[in-house]
Design a protein around this motif. Structure first.
Motif, PDB file in Angstrom:
ATOM      1  N   ILE B  71       0.835  -1.126   0.075  1.00  0.00           N
ATOM      2  CA  ILE B  71      -0.068  -0.007   0.116  1.00  0.00           C
ATOM      3  C   ILE B  71       0.973   1.119  -0.085  1.00  0.00           C
ATOM      4  O   ILE B  71       0.771   2.102  -0.759  1.00  0.00           O
ATOM      5  N   SER B  72       1.937   1.340   0.813  1.00  0.00           N
ATOM      6  CA  SER B  72       2.844   2.518   0.817  1.00  0.00           C
ATOM      7  C   SER B  72       3.456   2.694  -0.588  1.00  0.00           C
ATOM      8  O   SER B  72       3.450   3.873  -0.870  1.00  0.00           O
ATOM      9  N   VAL B  73       3.767   1.732  -1.126  1.00  0.00           N
ATOM     10  CA  VAL B  73       4.518   1.920  -2.610  1.00  0.00           C
ATOM     11  C   VAL B  73       3.570   2.341  -3.524  1.00  0.00           C
ATOM     12  O   VAL B  73       3.897   3.451  -4.332  1.00  0.00           O
ATOM     13  N   THR B  74       2.337   1.744  -3.608  1.00  0.00           N
ATOM     14  CA  THR B  74       1.401   2.120  -4.406  1.00  0.00           C
ATOM     15  C   THR B  74       1.056   3.601  -4.264  1.00  0.00           C
ATOM     16  O   THR B  74       0.931   4.579  -5.211  1.00  0.00           O
ATOM     17  N   LEU B  75       0.456   4.051  -2.936  1.00  0.00           N
ATOM     18  CA  LEU B  75       0.256   5.473  -2.679  1.00  0.00           C
ATOM     19  C   LEU B  75       1.422   6.348  -3.113  1.00  0.00           C
ATOM     20  O   LEU B  75       1.133   7.415  -3.884  1.00  0.00           O
ATOM     21  N   GLY B  76       2.656   6.045  -2.590  1.00  0.00           N
ATOM     22  CA  GLY B  76       3.704   6.844  -2.973  1.00  0.00           C
ATOM     23  C   GLY B  76       3.973   6.978  -4.343  1.00  0.00           C
ATOM     24  O   GLY B  76       4.409   7.908  -4.911  1.00  0.00           O
ATOM     25  N   THR B  77       3.992   6.168  -5.144  1.00  0.00           N
ATOM     26  CA  THR B  77       4.026   6.047  -6.560  1.00  0.00           C
ATOM     27  C   THR B  77       2.963   7.080  -7.295  1.00  0.00           C
ATOM     28  O   THR B  77       3.231   7.910  -8.123  1.00  0.00           O
ATOM     29  N   ILE B  78       1.723   6.832  -6.840  1.00  0.00           N
ATOM     30  CA  ILE B  78       0.560   7.439  -7.571  1.00  0.00           C
ATOM     31  C   ILE B  78       0.418   8.859  -7.057  1.00  0.00           C
ATOM     32  O   ILE B  78       0.347   9.926  -7.992  1.00  0.00           O
ATOM     33  N   ILE B  79       1.172   9.371  -5.817  1.00  0.00           N
ATOM     34  CA  ILE B  79       1.332  10.575  -5.651  1.00  0.00           C
ATOM     35  C   ILE B  79       2.261  11.278  -6.554  1.00  0.00           C
ATOM     36  O   ILE B  79       1.959  12.528  -6.774  1.00  0.00           O
ATOM     37  N   ILE B  80       3.267  10.962  -6.919  1.00  0.00           N
ATOM     38  CA  ILE B  80       4.181  11.498  -7.993  1.00  0.00           C
ATOM     39  C   ILE B  80       3.511  11.217  -9.170  1.00  0.00           C
ATOM     40  O   ILE B  80       3.607  12.252 -10.081  1.00  0.00           O
ATOM     41  N   ALA B 202      -8.146   6.152 -15.208  1.00  0.00           N
ATOM     42  CA  ALA B 202      -6.890   5.721 -15.386  1.00  0.00           C
ATOM     43  C   ALA B 202      -6.004   6.010 -14.365  1.00  0.00           C
ATOM     44  O   ALA B 202      -5.066   4.763 -14.237  1.00  0.00           O
ATOM     45  N   ILE B 203      -6.096   6.528 -13.520  1.00  0.00           N
ATOM     46  CA  ILE B 203      -5.157   6.530 -12.037  1.00  0.00           C
ATOM     47  C   ILE B 203      -5.317   5.233 -11.286  1.00  0.00           C
ATOM     48  O   ILE B 203      -4.331   4.610 -10.981  1.00  0.00           O
ATOM     49  N   ILE B 204      -6.754   4.713 -11.098  1.00  0.00           N
ATOM     50  CA  ILE B 204      -6.788   3.823 -10.162  1.00  0.00           C
ATOM     51  C   ILE B 204      -6.175   2.414 -11.284  1.00  0.00           C
ATOM     52  O   ILE B 204      -5.707   1.510 -10.492  1.00  0.00           O
ATOM     53  N   LEU B 205      -6.454   2.361 -12.245  1.00  0.00           N
ATOM     54  CA  LEU B 205      -5.969   1.182 -13.198  1.00  0.00           C
ATOM     55  C   LEU B 205      -4.357   1.224 -13.036  1.00  0.00           C
ATOM     56  O   LEU B 205      -3.761   0.240 -13.004  1.00  0.00           O
ATOM     57  N   GLY B 206      -3.891   2.381 -12.931  1.00  0.00           N
ATOM     58  CA  GLY B 206      -2.271   2.595 -12.694  1.00  0.00           C
ATOM     59  C   GLY B 206      -1.904   2.058 -11.314  1.00  0.00           C
ATOM     60  O   GLY B 206      -0.948   1.292 -11.197  1.00  0.00           O
ATOM     61  N   MET B 207      -2.843   2.262 -10.229  1.00  0.00           N
ATOM     62  CA  MET B 207      -2.715   1.600  -8.911  1.00  0.00           C
ATOM     63  C   MET B 207      -2.434   0.266  -8.898  1.00  0.00           C
ATOM     64  O   MET B 207      -1.721  -0.570  -8.287  1.00  0.00           O
ATOM     65  N   GLY B 208      -3.423  -0.354 -10.033  1.00  0.00           N
ATOM     66  CA  GLY B 208      -3.459  -1.727 -10.031  1.00  0.00           C
ATOM     67  C   GLY B 208      -2.044  -2.138 -10.694  1.00  0.00           C
ATOM     68  O   GLY B 208      -1.534  -3.102 -10.278  1.00  0.00           O
ATOM     69  N   ARG B 209      -1.661  -1.419 -11.596  1.00  0.00           N
ATOM     70  CA  ARG B 209      -0.377  -1.864 -12.322  1.00  0.00           C
ATOM     71  C   ARG B 209       0.690  -1.698 -11.269  1.00  0.00           C
ATOM     72  O   ARG B 209       1.552  -2.643 -11.280  1.00  0.00           O
ATOM     73  N   VAL B 210       0.741  -0.756 -10.339  1.00  0.00           N
ATOM     74  CA  VAL B 210       1.990  -0.608  -9.664  1.00  0.00           C
ATOM     75  C   VAL B 210       1.888  -1.614  -8.545  1.00  0.00           C
ATOM     76  O   VAL B 210       2.798  -2.476  -8.136  1.00  0.00           O
ATOM     77  N   ILE B 211       0.821  -1.853  -8.045  1.00  0.00           N
ATOM     78  CA  ILE B 211       0.629  -3.181  -6.996  1.00  0.00           C
ATOM     79  C   ILE B 211       1.124  -4.639  -7.533  1.00  0.00           C
ATOM     80  O   ILE B 211       1.446  -5.259  -6.837  1.00  0.00           O
ATOM     81  N   GLY B 212       0.838  -4.742  -8.642  1.00  0.00           N
ATOM     82  CA  GLY B 212       1.339  -5.899  -9.244  1.00  0.00           C
ATOM     83  C   GLY B 212       2.501  -5.983  -9.979  1.00  0.00           C
ATOM     84  O   GLY B 212       3.067  -7.135 -10.377  1.00  0.00           O
ATOM     85  N   THR B 237       7.024  -5.954  -0.322  1.00  0.00           N
ATOM     86  CA  THR B 237       5.471  -6.089  -0.940  1.00  0.00           C
ATOM     87  C   THR B 237       5.355  -7.310  -1.063  1.00  0.00           C
ATOM     88  O   THR B 237       6.089  -8.033  -0.946  1.00  0.00           O
ATOM     89  N   LEU B 238       3.783  -7.394  -1.187  1.00  0.00           N
ATOM     90  CA  LEU B 238       3.141  -8.770  -1.696  1.00  0.00           C
ATOM     91  C   LEU B 238       4.000  -9.477  -2.833  1.00  0.00           C
ATOM     92  O   LEU B 238       4.396 -10.593  -2.668  1.00  0.00           O
TER      93      LEU B 238
END
Lengths: 287, 285
Positions: B71-80, B202-212, B237-238
């Motif tokens: 979650i931290s990696v995903t949020l951090g990435t999306i914020i930038i 698009a951003i939420i789809l991007g979050m899916g890419r990041v977490i995966g 991460t997972l």
């Protein structure tokens, strides 16, 4: 303080130019850095030498095997699906949208999940050992949605009049598909195949537990292998096991592999642009 | 063979091809859940989800730390990544001169094609030492993962947001311009709000890419099993957890079951992201 709309616009546009410049510079920097650091480690002995002595022969052969097998599975399957979706699927009804949802679903699944699935299903359930075939099957599952997407777009852009002309001459549905639609859609299908080639070369997570990590040159689809990308990963992350080789040496070698990978990806991208350009020209000009 | 027979057979054959994607999806879910549920049951669902212990020696597995890491990696990435890519998307959709577009588009396509291990390698040899020397810590850190993943997810969010900006009817912007708005006012007050559902999707789809994303993340995050207290700390991460252990775990062992259970947690995240993204994207139409 009020800033006039004109000034705001200046600032906003400036910020946008800056953002795009950042993205472009990042790309240039990444490619430039890898090429600069990696070129020095490229030599004939390194690229074609046996992998047990530090060369790339096994991953090169392994990559060719994996790519060929993946394409052999995914191209017929993907084109078949695309033909069904665009030519055969009932126009009304929920079945075609349903298949589209499953394809979207597949496209959204992370590659590491494909790796776990491949290990459980292809390796332990069907084949019994980690091998090229298991790796290729896993990659085929992963790249299926891309192949279908490219093929369907190409098939849909074949003019309806061409199909109707063939049907009017008494051709069966399949004759129309095989002799009219698919030849006209060929550039798009090849573009899809190139896309899958790129995926098979670039993806590593699906192969971790499916293709084996043998450093020997494979001789059959049932041998274990590593692809170039996987080899890069091992070089970069594994502790050196033989005396005299340092982590730095291995990272330099990984950089060399990175150069090869980037060159291949650039060539594939250029090929795709060339094909789609020609394709558009042909569609516009009718010939 | 008579052509009508060929026609009949081929009709069945393409239908089978189309069904293949459905079967693959079902098989993936079945096989991930079969071994993964075993992992949940062996550890207890609560203990697995919130447990902070991952020990092969004791045979106890919990993914609390990894969930937090992901979650931290995903949020951090999306914020930038989100502001940067939306800015680029507006640029490409609205103000880029054609010749600039001709350069930027292929460049972004190329970013997608570069293997994730190459990004990871780049992170290891350039970014990690940079962070170590200038910010402190060991270098292998959340921050390194966030930067690498930001670069990797940019093309996805840019392309999808650009599509949704382009799908806003032309006359929206033209009406604003006719009322005397500047280009930027029309973009900011009319175009962006109209395209908002698509951009959020698009951003939420991007979050899916990041977490995966797994390989690049594993190569730079340090994979340390600990709650990170700052972005300079290593984490896990997972996905990086699976990458690090999938080769050594014996199939059928409780260790492998636990890795598959990580896969289930990951799939649940992806499912949530994709459904939210899908419903958001739909509202636009």
């Amino acid at each position: 303080m009020n800033i006039s709309p004109r000034v705001t616009q200046r600032i906003a546009f400036g910020v946008m130019w800056g953002a795009v410049a950042i993205v472009l510079l990042l790309l240039l920097f990444i490619i430039g850095y890898i090429l600069w650091r990696g070129f020095s480690s490229l030599s004939f002995d390194f690229v074609f030498g046996p992998t047990t002595e530090g060369g790339l022969r096994a991953p090169l052969v392994g990559t060719v095997y994996i790519v060929a097998l993946t394409l052999l599975i995914v191209v017929p399957l993907g084109v078949g699906t695309a033909v069904w979706l665009s030519e055969y699927a009932p126009i009304k009804g929920r079945f075609a949208p349903f298949i589209r949802y499953t394809l979207d679903g597949l496209a959204g699944i992370p590659s590491i999940i494909f790796g776990l699935f491949g290990a459980a299903f292809f390796v332990y359930m069907m084949i019994g050992e980690q091998c090229i075939l298991a790796g290729a099957l896993t990659l085929a599952c992963l790249s299926l949605p891309f192949m279908v997407g490219a093929a369907e777009e190409a098939i849909r852009s074949v003019p309806k009049s061409q199909k109707e002309a063939a049907l009017a001459l008494g051709a069966t549905r399949w004759q129309v598909t095989w002799r009219v639609v698919l030849p006209a859609a060929l550039p798009g299908i090849i573009t899809g195949a190139i896309l899958c080639t790129g995926t098979a070369i670039a993806e590593t997570a699906p192969l971790l537990a499916t293709s084996g990590f043998s450093a020997f040159t494979p001789h059959s689809p049932l041998d274990g292998c590593r692809t170039l990308a996987l080899h890069l990963f091992y070089l970069a992350t594994e502790a050196p096991c033989t005396g005299g080789v340092t982590h730095e040496d291995l990272v330099d070698k990984a950089m060399g592999v990175g150069v090869i990978l980037i060159l291949v990806i650039v060539i594939l991208n250029l090929l795709m642009r060339f094909l789609s350009g020609r394709y558009i020209a042909r569609m516009r000009g009718g010939k | 063979m008579p052509r009508y027979l060929v026609d009949k057979i081929s009709r069945k054959a393409v239908l089978l091809c189309a069904l293949a994607s459905f079967f693959i999806l079902v098989l993936i879910v079945v096989f991930i859940f079969r071994d993964g549920m075993a992992g949940f049951i062996e550890n207890g669902i609560g203990a697995f989800l919130f447990g902070t212990d991952w020990s092969l020696k004791r045979g106890e597995y919990g993914v609390g730390v990894m969930i937090l890491g992901s979650i931290s990696v995903t949020l951090g990435t999306i914020i930038i990544a989100a502001p940067l890519s939306i800015t680029c998307a507006i640029f490409l959709a609205e103000i880029a001169p054609p010749e600039v577009r001709e350069v930027v588009r292929p460049a972004i396509d190329l970013l997608v094609g570069i293997p994730s291990v190459v990004y990871g390698l780049m992170g290891m040899v350039w970014l990690v030492p940079l962070i170590r020397d200038h910010f402190g810590g060991g270098g292998y850190s959340l921050l390194a993962a966030i930067v690498v993943l930001t670069i990797m997810v940019l093309p996805t969010i840019i392309s999808l947001s650009e599509d949704s900006l382009r799908s806003v009817p032309r006359h929206y912007k033209e009406s604003a311009l006719a009322l005397g708005a500047t280009d930027w006012q029309a973009i900011w007050r009319v175009l962006l709000p109209a395209a908002r559902p698509g951009i959020v999707s698009a951003i939420i789809l991007g979050m899916g890419r990041v977490i995966g994303e797994s390989m690049a993340c594993y190569m730079v995050i340090g994979n340390a099993f600990a709650f990170p207290s700052s972005v300079l700390d290593p984490s896990r991460t997972l996905t990086s957890n699976i990458v690090g252990q999938v080769e050594e775990a014996a199939y059928g062992s409780s260790h492998m079951h636990a890795l598959f259970a990580c896969g289930i947690v990951l799939l649940v995240f992806i499912f949530i992201f994709n459904s939210v993204s899908f419903t958001m994207g739909r509202r636009e139409g």
